[in-house]
Design an enzyme around this catalytic site. Structure first.
Site, PDB file in Angstrom:
ATOM      1  N   CYS A  18       0.839  -1.211   0.000  1.00 42.66           N
ATOM      2  CA  CYS A  18       0.000   0.000   0.000  1.00 42.66           C
ATOM      3  C   CYS A  18       0.868   1.252   0.000  1.00 42.66           C
ATOM      4  O   CYS A  18       0.624   2.193  -0.757  1.00 42.66           O
ATOM      5  CB  CYS A  18      -0.871   0.045   1.259  1.00 42.66           C
ATOM      6  SG  CYS A  18      -2.469  -0.678   1.021  1.00 42.66           S
ATOM      7  N   SER A  19       1.864   1.254   0.854  1.00 42.05           N
ATOM      8  CA  SER A  19       2.715   2.434   0.949  1.00 42.05           C
ATOM      9  C   SER A  19       3.534   2.622  -0.324  1.00 42.05           C
ATOM     10  O   SER A  19       3.792   3.749  -0.749  1.00 42.05           O
ATOM     11  CB  SER A  19       3.555   2.348   2.225  1.00 42.05           C
ATOM     12  OG  SER A  19       4.902   2.323   1.981  1.00 42.05           O
TER      13      SER A  19
END
EC number: 2.3.2.23
Length: 147
Positions: free
Chosen positions: A107-108
């Site tokens: 996600c990051s």
């Protein structure tokens, strides 16, 4: 050993799911999971739902799981086969890591790509030299493949 650990992670995920991600087994096979990641709102992937396949090796957690996108995505660290260039899925893997932490790292990475360690050099080049074009294409692919 692997099965016990995979079951524990499944229980933990149910108890405390990471925000904007989910994962669980495909059918009865605990070594094969499907995960979903919601495109982060502060990225060109916002609004998209991305599917990933997770395959656990029999010596998990001593070896990393194989994780790949099954939804197409325009990103310098993810190629057209869905392979992901992420250090914790390769040489920086540690048995202390969990699927939850892996999904949060992915996600990051969607918000902050790493163009200096690209899997797709052409996309990394666009990211570094024409950010608006990169974001526009990433949004277009998100609309086309992930919505």
């Amino acid at each position: 050993m692997a099965l016990k650990r995979i079951n524990k992670e499944l229980t933990d995920l149910g108890r405390d799911p990471p925000s904007s991600c989910s994962a669980g087994p495909v059918g009865e096979d605990l070594f094969h999971w499907q995960a979903t990641i919601m495109g982060p709102s502060d990225s060109p992937y916002a609004g998209g739902v991305f599917f990933l396949a997770i395959h656990f090796p029999t010596d998990y957690p001593f070896k990393p799981p194989k994780v790949n996108f099954t939804t197409r995505i325009y990103h310098p660290n993810i190629n057209s086969n869905g392979s992901i260039c992420l250090d914790i899925l390769r040489d920086q893997w540690s048995p202390a890591l969990t699927i939850s932490k892996v999904l949060l790292s992915i996600c990051s990475m969607l918000t902050d790509p790493n163009p200096d360690d690209p899997l797709v050099p052409e996309i990394a080049h666009v990211y570094k030299t024409a950010r608006a074009q990169y974001e526009s294409t990433a949004r277009e692919w998100t609309r086309k493949y992930a919505i």
